[in-house]
Design an enzyme around this catalytic site. Structure first.
Site, PDB file in Angstrom:
ATOM      1  N   ASP A  31       0.808  -1.218   0.000  1.00 41.26           N
ATOM      2  CA  ASP A  31       0.000   0.000   0.000  1.00 41.26           C
ATOM      3  C   ASP A  31       0.842   1.269   0.000  1.00 41.26           C
ATOM      4  O   ASP A  31       2.071   1.217   0.041  1.00 41.26           O
ATOM      5  CB  ASP A  31      -0.969   0.009   1.197  1.00 41.26           C
ATOM      6  CG  ASP A  31      -0.393  -0.677   2.437  1.00 41.26           C
ATOM      7  OD1 ASP A  31       0.811  -0.549   2.674  1.00 41.26           O
ATOM      8  OD2 ASP A  31      -1.160  -1.339   3.158  1.00 41.26           O
ATOM      9  N   ASN A  67      -7.778  -3.755  14.184  1.00 40.64           N
ATOM     10  CA  ASN A  67      -9.189  -3.923  13.806  1.00 40.64           C
ATOM     11  C   ASN A  67      -9.372  -5.057  12.797  1.00 40.64           C
ATOM     12  O   ASN A  67     -10.437  -5.193  12.196  1.00 40.64           O
ATOM     13  CB  ASN A  67      -9.754  -2.612  13.230  1.00 40.64           C
ATOM     14  CG  ASN A  67      -9.063  -2.195  11.935  1.00 40.64           C
ATOM     15  OD1 ASN A  67      -8.181  -2.897  11.430  1.00 40.64           O
ATOM     16  ND2 ASN A  67      -9.456  -1.061  11.386  1.00 40.64           N
ATOM     17  N   HIS A  70      -7.687  -5.435   9.945  1.00 39.74           N
ATOM     18  CA  HIS A  70      -7.413  -5.117   8.536  1.00 39.74           C
ATOM     19  C   HIS A  70      -6.179  -5.853   8.028  1.00 39.74           C
ATOM     20  O   HIS A  70      -5.280  -6.190   8.793  1.00 39.74           O
ATOM     21  CB  HIS A  70      -7.335  -3.601   8.287  1.00 39.74           C
ATOM     22  CG  HIS A  70      -6.095  -2.911   8.760  1.00 39.74           C
ATOM     23  ND1 HIS A  70      -6.083  -1.584   9.144  1.00 39.74           N
ATOM     24  CD2 HIS A  70      -4.810  -3.329   8.916  1.00 39.74           C
ATOM     25  CE1 HIS A  70      -4.848  -1.249   9.486  1.00 39.74           C
ATOM     26  NE2 HIS A  70      -4.061  -2.274   9.367  1.00 39.74           N
ATOM     27  N   GLU A 114      -9.906  -2.051   5.310  1.00 38.57           N
ATOM     28  CA  GLU A 114     -10.539  -1.900   6.612  1.00 38.57           C
ATOM     29  C   GLU A 114     -11.794  -2.776   6.689  1.00 38.57           C
ATOM     30  O   GLU A 114     -12.273  -3.269   5.659  1.00 38.57           O
ATOM     31  CB  GLU A 114     -10.919  -0.428   6.824  1.00 38.57           C
ATOM     32  CG  GLU A 114      -9.742   0.551   6.738  1.00 38.57           C
ATOM     33  CD  GLU A 114      -8.835   0.542   7.984  1.00 38.57           C
ATOM     34  OE1 GLU A 114      -8.733  -0.492   8.674  1.00 38.57           O
ATOM     35  OE2 GLU A 114      -8.211   1.590   8.251  1.00 38.57           O
TER      36      GLU A 114
END
Ligand code: F6R
Length: 246
Positions: A68, A135, A137, A142
């Site tokens: 990313d 979380n 991801h 996400e």
């Protein structure tokens, strides 16, 4: 196979990951490998650099993909994923620069996504290394990202911005609000996936990914549908799993 390897600590986690990546590059000198930014792979990267320096393992035929990049951040910005991966890994190996791919987070983002997907199609990934967000991801996919997604632009969750502020002088306002990330479908296309999780902040995400249902609310849970996953987790990251002997 979904293989969970529990190790004691960060050093052991890095060593186990190192062994897998080294084997890949030795057996297939033209291997295509996907690399994450972040803290978790730093021990692995240090070992790969040491091995290259001391044992001369060649990376000259390899191709590298960054998972990313932050939107609005040119590669030369010291906080970009481009800089992070160059500084912590690529600058110390002999991968030709033209074989290193990082999505561009500036300019025409739709074109950047399309170009990255084309590159990924042309160079199927042999091993994709992943971290995991607190979380759940993977990449910057996400919760609620479609499992069919390919490279796309995302709004980072508040929790991700909070977690990553440590790379931006602990100033959440400086963390970019958007990123461009390989999608879940790109990740699932890799022949092998090696996910690393270290520390208690990852314990709930690890538990949900391993023991929970497969759901887009927990992006890492998709990995249970992949034929070849190795999840290397240290004691703290495993602390919310069933208490069993290792
Ligand atoms: C990084 C990335 C993220 C991180 C994850 C864990 O390129 O895509 O998914 O792997 O946020 O980050 P660390 O390792 O810093 O805890």
């Amino acid at each position: 196979m979904f293989n969970v390897i529990r190790v004691r600590n960060f050093e052991e986690l890095s060593t186990r990951a190192f062994e897998i990546i080294l084997k890949t590059v030795r057996e297939k000198p033209e291997a295509v490998i996907g690399f994450p930014a972040g803290s978790t792979p730093l021990g692995l990267y240090r070992m790969l650099i040491e091995d290259h320096r001391e044992n001369g393992t060649s990376w000259s035929g390899c191709t590298a993909f960054s998972l990313d990049e932050y939107v609005g951040m040119p590669g030369y910005d010291s906080e970009s994923c481009y800089s992070f991966l160059h500084h912590n890994l690529f600058n110390h190996l002999d991968i030709p620069e033209e074989n290193i791919h990082v999505p561009s987070g500036t300019g025409d983002l739709a074109a950047s996504c399309e170009q990255y997907n084309e590159l990924l199609e042309a160079h199927p990934i042999d091993v994709q290394i992943l971290g995991i967000g607190s979380n759940g991801h993977i990449g910057f996919n996400e919760p609620e990202t479609s499992f069919d997604s390919v490279t796309h632009v995302v709004d980072l969750n508040a929790s991700t911005i909070r977690d990553n502020a440590r790379f931006f002088d602990n100033d959440e306002d400086r963390v970019p609000a958007k990123a461009i990330t390989m999608g879940i479908a790109n990740l699932m296309a890799a022949k092998k996936i090696v996910l690393l999780a270290s520390g208690s902040a990852k314990a709930n995400a690890v538990r949900a990914a391993i023991l929970g249902v497969i759901t887009e609310y927990v992006p890492a849970s998709v990995l249970k549908m992949h034929p070849d996953v190795v999840m290397i987790i240290d004691e703290e990251a495993a602390s919310a799993l069933y208490k069993e002997k290792r």
